[in-house]
Design an enzyme around this catalytic site. Structure first.
Site, short mmCIF file in Angstrom:
data_model
loop_
_atom_site.label_atom_id
_atom_site.label_comp_id
_atom_site.label_asym_id
_atom_site.label_seq_id
_atom_site.Cartn_x
_atom_site.Cartn_y
_atom_site.Cartn_z
N ASP A 198 0.74 -1.21 -0.12
CA ASP A 198 -0.01 -0.02 0.08
C ASP A 198 1.06 1.20 -0.01
O ASP A 198 1.98 1.60 0.78
CB ASP A 198 -0.68 -0.10 1.25
N ILE A 199 0.47 2.23 -0.88
CA ILE A 199 1.41 3.52 -0.86
C ILE A 199 1.24 4.27 0.47
O ILE A 199 2.24 5.19 0.41
CB ILE A 199 0.74 4.31 -2.03
N HIS A 204 -6.99 -6.05 2.11
CA HIS A 204 -5.83 -5.36 2.98
C HIS A 204 -5.25 -6.47 3.95
O HIS A 204 -6.00 -7.22 4.38
CB HIS A 204 -6.16 -4.31 3.65
N GLY A 208 -15.25 2.83 4.02
CA GLY A 208 -13.92 3.48 3.88
C GLY A 208 -13.38 3.00 2.39
O GLY A 208 -12.23 3.38 2.36
N SER A 222 -12.10 3.39 -1.09
CA SER A 222 -11.68 4.59 -1.82
C SER A 222 -11.19 4.12 -3.37
O SER A 222 -11.30 4.89 -4.15
CB SER A 222 -10.52 5.37 -1.25
N ASN A 259 -12.67 -3.20 2.67
CA ASN A 259 -13.47 -1.98 2.79
C ASN A 259 -14.66 -1.84 1.67
O ASN A 259 -14.17 -2.02 0.62
CB ASN A 259 -12.92 -0.84 2.85
N HIS A 307 -10.17 -5.40 -3.43
CA HIS A 307 -8.71 -5.45 -2.99
C HIS A 307 -8.75 -6.02 -1.49
O HIS A 307 -9.68 -5.39 -0.68
CB HIS A 307 -8.13 -4.08 -3.16
P1 5GP Z 1 -9.74 1.33 0.26
O1 5GP Z 1 -9.52 2.77 1.09
O2 5GP Z 1 -10.32 1.38 -0.89
O3 5GP Z 1 -10.17 0.02 1.31
O4 5GP Z 1 -8.19 0.89 -0.01
C1 5GP Z 1 -7.34 1.50 -1.29
C2 5GP Z 1 -6.02 1.69 -0.51
O5 5GP Z 1 -5.09 1.43 -1.89
C3 5GP Z 1 -5.42 2.58 0.37
O6 5GP Z 1 -5.03 2.15 1.56
C4 5GP Z 1 -4.33 3.62 -0.36
O7 5GP Z 1 -3.38 3.80 0.42
C5 5GP Z 1 -3.94 2.53 -1.44
N1 5GP Z 1 -3.77 3.33 -2.78
C6 5GP Z 1 -4.48 4.12 -3.34
N2 5GP Z 1 -3.69 4.47 -4.63
C7 5GP Z 1 -2.63 3.73 -4.68
C8 5GP Z 1 -1.62 3.57 -5.50
O8 5GP Z 1 -1.46 4.29 -6.70
N3 5GP Z 1 -0.72 2.64 -5.49
C9 5GP Z 1 -0.61 1.90 -4.04
N4 5GP Z 1 0.53 1.00 -3.78
N5 5GP Z 1 -1.59 2.06 -3.02
C10 5GP Z 1 -2.59 2.82 -3.52
#
Ligand code: 5GP
Ligand code: ZN
Length: 115
Positions: free
Chosen positions: A31-32, A103, A94, A96, A88, A101
């Site tokens: 994760d970034i 986690h 949450g 985004s 999520n 995906h």
């Molecule tokens: P969500 O909030 O949808 O459950 O998780 C999305 C995750 O993707 C977040 O933890 C966010 O930091 C990660 N993320 C978003 N854009 C990128 C990206 O371009 N590269 C990587 N490696 N992670 C990303």
């Protein structure tokens, strides 16, 4: 590839990702914006929406992703200390990025209930 989906682009190699595992069906990358010492995302290579959109046709894929998540936790050395697997879903969840995906979070004590 679904439109502008950032995870489709990472899976396709169109934008860089810190990929730690990939096979024909799945990609796993760091994760970034990590929320724990280990924070890895496991995604299907093909675009699949969030957990609410799954159909019976996705059953084998989800089982595959879950097995990979467990394997990554072992490889990351967090199996013994424990870790969390999170999906999520939607606004209150949450979510985004609208590409399925998983986690994998570990390497520190995680609190419950989540914030
Ligand atoms: P969500 O909030 O949808 O459950 O998780 C999305 C995750 O993707 C977040 O933890 C966010 O930091 C990660 N993320 C978003 N854009 C990128 C990206 O371009 N590269 C990587 N490696 N992670 C990303
Ligand atoms: Zn996608």
């Amino acid at each position: 590839m679904a439109g502008d989906c950032i995870f489709c682009k990472i899976a396709a190699g169109d934008i860089p990702g810190d990929i730690i595992f990939e096979d024909e069906l799945a990609v796993a990358f760091r994760d970034i914006n990590p929320q724990a010492p280990t924070h890895v995302l496991v995604i299907p290579r093909a675009h699949v929406g969030n957990a609410s959109t799954l159909t019976e046709a996705d059953d084998a894929l989800i089982a595959h992703l879950m097995r990979i998540a467990g394997q990554i936790a072992r490889d990351e050395g967090i199996e013994g200390s424990g870790y969390r697997i999170v999906l999520n879903v939607g606004s209150h969840g949450g979510e985004s990025v609208p590409h399925l995906h998983i986690h994998i979070l570990g390497g520190r004590q995680l609190s419950w209930p989540p914030g």
